[in-house]
Write an enzyme that holds these catalytic residues in place. Structure first.
Site, PDB file in Angstrom:
ATOM      1  N   ASP A  94      39.183  49.092  17.946  1.00 46.18           N
ATOM      2  CA  ASP A  94      39.503  50.146  18.902  1.00 46.18           C
ATOM      3  C   ASP A  94      39.925  51.440  18.208  1.00 46.18           C
ATOM      4  O   ASP A  94      39.585  52.535  18.655  1.00 46.18           O
ATOM      5  CB  ASP A  94      40.630  49.702  19.841  1.00 46.18           C
ATOM      6  N   GLU A 139      38.920  52.620  15.446  1.00 40.44           N
ATOM      7  CA  GLU A 139      37.739  53.313  14.937  1.00 40.44           C
ATOM      8  C   GLU A 139      37.040  54.060  16.084  1.00 40.44           C
ATOM      9  O   GLU A 139      36.610  55.205  15.950  1.00 40.44           O
ATOM     10  CB  GLU A 139      36.810  52.268  14.304  1.00 40.44           C
ATOM     11  N   SER A 176      22.961  44.803  54.720  1.00 40.14           N
ATOM     12  CA  SER A 176      23.981  43.787  54.477  1.00 40.14           C
ATOM     13  C   SER A 176      23.324  42.419  54.602  1.00 40.14           C
ATOM     14  O   SER A 176      22.121  42.319  54.829  1.00 40.14           O
ATOM     15  CB  SER A 176      25.151  43.954  55.435  1.00 40.14           C
ATOM     16  N   LEU A 177      24.095  41.382  54.418  1.00 36.36           N
ATOM     17  CA  LEU A 177      23.511  40.050  54.313  1.00 36.36           C
ATOM     18  C   LEU A 177      23.903  39.169  55.479  1.00 36.36           C
ATOM     19  O   LEU A 177      25.014  39.244  55.988  1.00 36.36           O
ATOM     20  CB  LEU A 177      23.998  39.376  53.025  1.00 36.36           C
ATOM     21  N   GLU A 198      23.996  34.253  42.732  1.00 36.75           N
ATOM     22  CA  GLU A 198      24.936  35.163  42.073  1.00 36.75           C
ATOM     23  C   GLU A 198      26.294  35.057  42.751  1.00 36.75           C
ATOM     24  O   GLU A 198      26.360  34.712  43.926  1.00 36.75           O
ATOM     25  CB  GLU A 198      24.460  36.619  42.233  1.00 36.75           C
ATOM     26  N   GLU A 205      28.617  46.585  42.889  1.00 39.44           N
ATOM     27  CA  GLU A 205      29.894  46.399  43.546  1.00 39.44           C
ATOM     28  C   GLU A 205      30.986  46.950  42.640  1.00 39.44           C
ATOM     29  O   GLU A 205      31.035  46.619  41.451  1.00 39.44           O
ATOM     30  CB  GLU A 205      30.092  44.890  43.760  1.00 39.44           C
ATOM     31  N   TYR A 242      23.557  44.800  40.698  1.00 40.21           N
ATOM     32  CA  TYR A 242      22.715  43.628  40.943  1.00 40.21           C
ATOM     33  C   TYR A 242      21.389  43.964  41.610  1.00 40.21           C
ATOM     34  O   TYR A 242      20.633  43.067  41.944  1.00 40.21           O
ATOM     35  CB  TYR A 242      23.462  42.595  41.778  1.00 40.21           C
ATOM     36  N   LYS A 249      19.332  34.631  46.519  1.00 37.26           N
ATOM     37  CA  LYS A 249      18.242  35.606  46.681  1.00 37.26           C
ATOM     38  C   LYS A 249      16.926  34.996  46.228  1.00 37.26           C
ATOM     39  O   LYS A 249      16.874  34.385  45.161  1.00 37.26           O
ATOM     40  CB  LYS A 249      18.512  36.849  45.810  1.00 37.26           C
ATOM     41  N   LYS A 309      29.230  31.802  51.963  1.00 36.24           N
ATOM     42  CA  LYS A 309      30.607  32.219  51.678  1.00 36.24           C
ATOM     43  C   LYS A 309      31.543  31.042  51.421  1.00 36.24           C
ATOM     44  O   LYS A 309      31.257  29.914  51.799  1.00 36.24           O
ATOM     45  CB  LYS A 309      31.145  33.028  52.862  1.00 36.24           C
ATOM     46  N   CYS A 343      74.947  38.991  44.119  1.00 39.14           N
ATOM     47  CA  CYS A 343      73.887  38.281  43.411  1.00 39.14           C
ATOM     48  C   CYS A 343      74.050  36.780  43.617  1.00 39.14           C
ATOM     49  O   CYS A 343      75.117  36.234  43.329  1.00 39.14           O
ATOM     50  CB  CYS A 343      73.936  38.611  41.912  1.00 39.14           C
ATOM     51  N   CYS A 371      75.021  35.325  39.918  1.00 33.74           N
ATOM     52  CA  CYS A 371      76.255  35.617  39.185  1.00 33.74           C
ATOM     53  C   CYS A 371      77.346  36.241  40.057  1.00 33.74           C
ATOM     54  O   CYS A 371      78.451  36.487  39.581  1.00 33.74           O
ATOM     55  CB  CYS A 371      75.964  36.521  37.986  1.00 33.74           C
ATOM     56  N   CYS A 406      73.950  38.086  33.752  1.00 30.56           N
ATOM     57  CA  CYS A 406      73.452  37.289  34.876  1.00 30.56           C
ATOM     58  C   CYS A 406      72.564  36.142  34.377  1.00 30.56           C
ATOM     59  O   CYS A 406      71.531  36.376  33.755  1.00 30.56           O
ATOM     60  CB  CYS A 406      72.664  38.183  35.836  1.00 30.56           C
TER      61      CYS A 406
END
Ligand code: IVH
Length: 705
Positions: free
Chosen positions: A34, A36, A83-84, A114, A198, A250, A318, A342, A436, A439, A458
């Site tokens: 990172d 670098e 939509s599905l 998927e 998504e 996708y 699909k 689902k 508390c 304590c 505490c």
């Protein structure tokens, strides 16, 4: 620098940065440390500052742009975003399959399955390879133009790559880590292409965001989907950037293939093509042929749902063959060639029996709902957090109420709402105690929070700090959970964290639940954990805002604790993902004299390692450099942690999911689905014996160090 030389260097730097972004975000196989990467990035920023006329919108430096918008423009999609059709019922899936086979006259049917990512659907439009606009789904025909916000998502390339440019053209050296992932089917980037994907918020970022919102007295998001959609619709791109969204694409919605191509002919090729263009594609899709295989995939993903790091709510099935799709066409709302199968929702109704205040390691007192136990997709839920007193008041939750509870993203369930029960006599409104519960110190109010100010004395706070310090992502001490930590504190054996390392078996043996063997094991476990990598140690300290990912970034960036302790706000903000607020928390933590003393005492007792083996050994000493290794199942001779450390010491990287770029999979006793995935992808599988032999070959043995 001369303008011409600067232009040349800027060009090279941009190509290198894009290449490393691609390796990091798409291939999951970074080739440089990172630090670098940061160096390249800073050099580019400096050159562009020196020559502002050379800045272009697709430069990697131009993600977070200027002023907040007043409103989002409405944009027409390049093609409708449908939509599905969806159901949780396997019978509905079977009907979908039968209909489809019948319509296609039963010629060989293959599906791509998927994960159904639970986020916000977006369209990304690239012209001549450059991202020109991005829009939400909206009503399917038109959405809101959220281009500025989408540009802030690091995983979204501002410019697509030409597939054949892999390695050679881009100036990056090709090493072991990059091979394996197929970039075939790599059609040239069309001059116009609209893709669909998504936008999601990963669970870790979601939890952090919610924690912050609660701290600020604002309402937390119910799930990562709402959080992602909310972040995408911020008028100020700075806010979107800070929320760290992620993306997976996708679909190709529309493209102009003139002069390019050939266009992909199957969904599988679509995914390969998208990945070859440098877009991020989910790793889990699979090509299957039968309903039984779909059911198995569904069951497998459901079982892994809590471990994925991102929220999914089902699987999408699909038809693979794109030409056959055209034959089937669409209904008014959805395509006939796809189906969302689902998962059952993770929402249930139960009785809230009591609300108890619980004191955490930071002293914040959280109201916890004790529930009549209820099953939420295979997990018994008996407790849920209510965040703080304002949240209890806002939802008007009382003891005895019937409530709706949900598990989403968060492993910790939430009480969503009270269910009205006509005729049911409700209890009194809940009130935070004045003292508390651990304590007895008078509690104080800080914003929406109620806090026990007795941070040193505490017992509940100390026990909480011990649990966190010993937790899996920190020092990973086995057997040092809630109960034991409380006991050690209550018995006066641990008065502050460093005391842990001075414990003797003889002190623990007489405690309830312990005997000679278990006492010895605990002490051994703590001693072993004293040798710890910097990132885990940092995370274990419980610095406000510093989660696992930030701890790792800090450790990689600074390398040594001493450097981090000395860093100022500005130095800290050089670390990607560290903003002004977090920087202030970190410097504040180290500036506090009590923390400083505590750290010094800890440092006398622990031995800190470094974090990123890949970045610290010269390549020649790393026989497994660049290899990705996945573990599944239990190993008999060593723990998962030891096994990971050992392969990492040889330059490999332990990763959690199997892909074609995985070097090998180590399968122990009772392996999980990763073994099947490895076999399906033709990845080498080693059993424990073969794995130990491989280690021995390179002079490494478990327990030997
Ligand atoms: S395909 C016509 N694939 O689920 C094809 N959708 O209605 C339409 N989603 O709004 C979408 N993951 O936002 C597809 N792998 C995936 C998906 C996915 C999530 C969302 C998408 C859509 C909703 C289904």
């Amino acid at each position: 620098m001369e303008r011409e030389a600067a232009a040349e260097r800027i060009h090279v730097l941009r190509q290198q940065i894009r290449h490393h972004d691609y390796l990091y975000y798409v291939r999951d196989a970074p080739e440089i440390a990172d630090a670098e990467y940061d160096r390249l990035f800073r050099e580019l920023v400096a050159l562009e500052e020196e020559h502002p006329e050379l800045v272009s919108p697709d430069s990697p430096t131009q993600r977070v742009g200027g002023e907040p918008l007043d409103a989002f423009p409405t944009l027409e999609h390049a093609a409708p975003m449908l939509s599905l059709d969806s159901s949780e019922d396997p019978a509905a899936l079977r009907r979908f399959d039968e209909r489809l086979r019948k319509a296609l006259d039963d010629h060989a049917v293959a599906y791509v399955v998927e994960p159904k990512l639970d986020g916000a659907s977006v369209e990304l439009v690239y012209e001549h390879g450059v991202l020109v606009r991005a829009a939400t789904r909206g009503d399917g025909r038109r959405g809101e133009g959220v281009t500025e916000n989408v540009r802030t998502i690091q995983a979204v390339p501002l410019r697509l790559r030409e597939p054949q440019a892999d390695g050679a053209k881009s100036g990056g050296k090709k090493r072991g880590g990059a091979k394996g992932v197929s970039t075939k089917g790599g059609a040239a980037v069309p001059r116009f292409v609209a893709v669909r994907g998504e936008v999601v918020m990963n669970v870790e970022d979601f939890e952090r965001l919610n924690q912050r919102l609660v701290e600020e007295g604002r309402e937390p998001f119910a799930n990562p989907r709402n959080a992602a959609a909310g972040a995408l619709r911020q008028l100020d791109p700075q806010i979107t950037a800070a929320r760290r969204l992620d993306v997976a694409v996708y679909d190709i919605l529309a493209a102009d293939w003139t002069g390019g191509g050939p266009p992909p002919a199957s969904q599988w090729q679509v995914l390969e093509t998208l990945r070859a263009w440098g877009l991020r594609v989910n790793r889990l899709p699979r090509r299957v042929e039968t309903v039984d295989e779909i059911l198995a995939y569904h069951a497998e993903l459901e079982a892994r749902r809590d471990d994925l790091g991102f929220e999914i709510d089902g699987v999408v099935v699909k038809l693979d063959d794109l030409a056959a799709r055209d034959e089937l066409g669409t209904t008014a709302r959805h395509p006939r060639w796809a189906f969302a199968f689902k998962f059952p929702p993770r929402v249930e109704v139960t009785r809230l029996e009591r609300i108890v205040p619980s004191v955490g390691r930071t002293g914040v007192v959280t109201p916890v709902a004790l529930l009549r136990p209820v099953q939420l997709s295979g997990v018994t839920v008996a407790r849920a957090t209510l965040h703080n007193r304002e949240e209890v008041a806002r939802k008007d939750v009382r003891e005895g109420d019937r409530v709706r509870v949900q598990r989403a993203g968060d492993v910790i369930p939430q009480v969503i709402e009270v269910i009205e029960e006509p005729g049911h006599e409700r209890g009194p409104a809940w009130r935070m105690p004045a003292e508390c519960p651990s304590c007895g110190t008078g509690l104080v109010e800080r914003g929406p929070f109620t806090v026990c100010p007795n941070s040193l004395g505490c017992p509940a706070q100390l026990a909480g700090r011990i649990v966190h310090f010993a937790s899996r992502d920190a020092l990973d001490v086995e057997g040092l959970g809630d109960e034991t930590s409380k006991l050690l504190v209550a018995e006066g054996l641990v008065r502050r964290l460093p005391d842990l390392f001075d414990l003797q078996p003889a002190q623990i043996e007489p405690l309830p639940g312990f005997a000679a063997v278990s006492a010895g094991k605990l002490v051994d476990g703590i001693r072993r954990a004293a040798k710890v990598d910097l990132d885990r140690f940092l995370y274990g300290l419980g610095i406000p805002e510093v989660g696992v990912a930030v701890a790792r970034d800090l450790a990689r960036h600074f390398g040594k604790l001493s450097a981090l302790r000395e860093a100022d706000d500005e130095g800290l903000q050089q670390v990607p993902g560290v903003g002004p607020r977090m920087a202030e928390q970190i410097t504040g933590f180290f500036a506090e004299p009590l923390n400083s003393e505590l750290l010094d005492a800890l440092l006398e007792r622990v031995e800190l390692g470094e974090t990123e083996p890949a970045a610290r050994h010269p390549a020649g000493e790393q026989p497994l450099a660049g290899k990705k290794v996945v573990f599944t199942g239990a190993l008999a001779k060593l723990t998962r942690r030891e096994a990971k450390d050992l392969v990492e010491s040889l330059g490999a990287r332990a990763t959690s999911s199997v892909s074609k770029s995985t070097g090998f999979v180590v399968a122990g006793e009772d392996p999980g689905s990763k073994l099947d995935e490895a076999q399906a992808l033709g990845v080498t599988v080693l059993d424990e014996g073969a794995f130990l032999a491989l280690l021995a070959e390179h002079g490494v043995a478990p327990g030997g160090g």
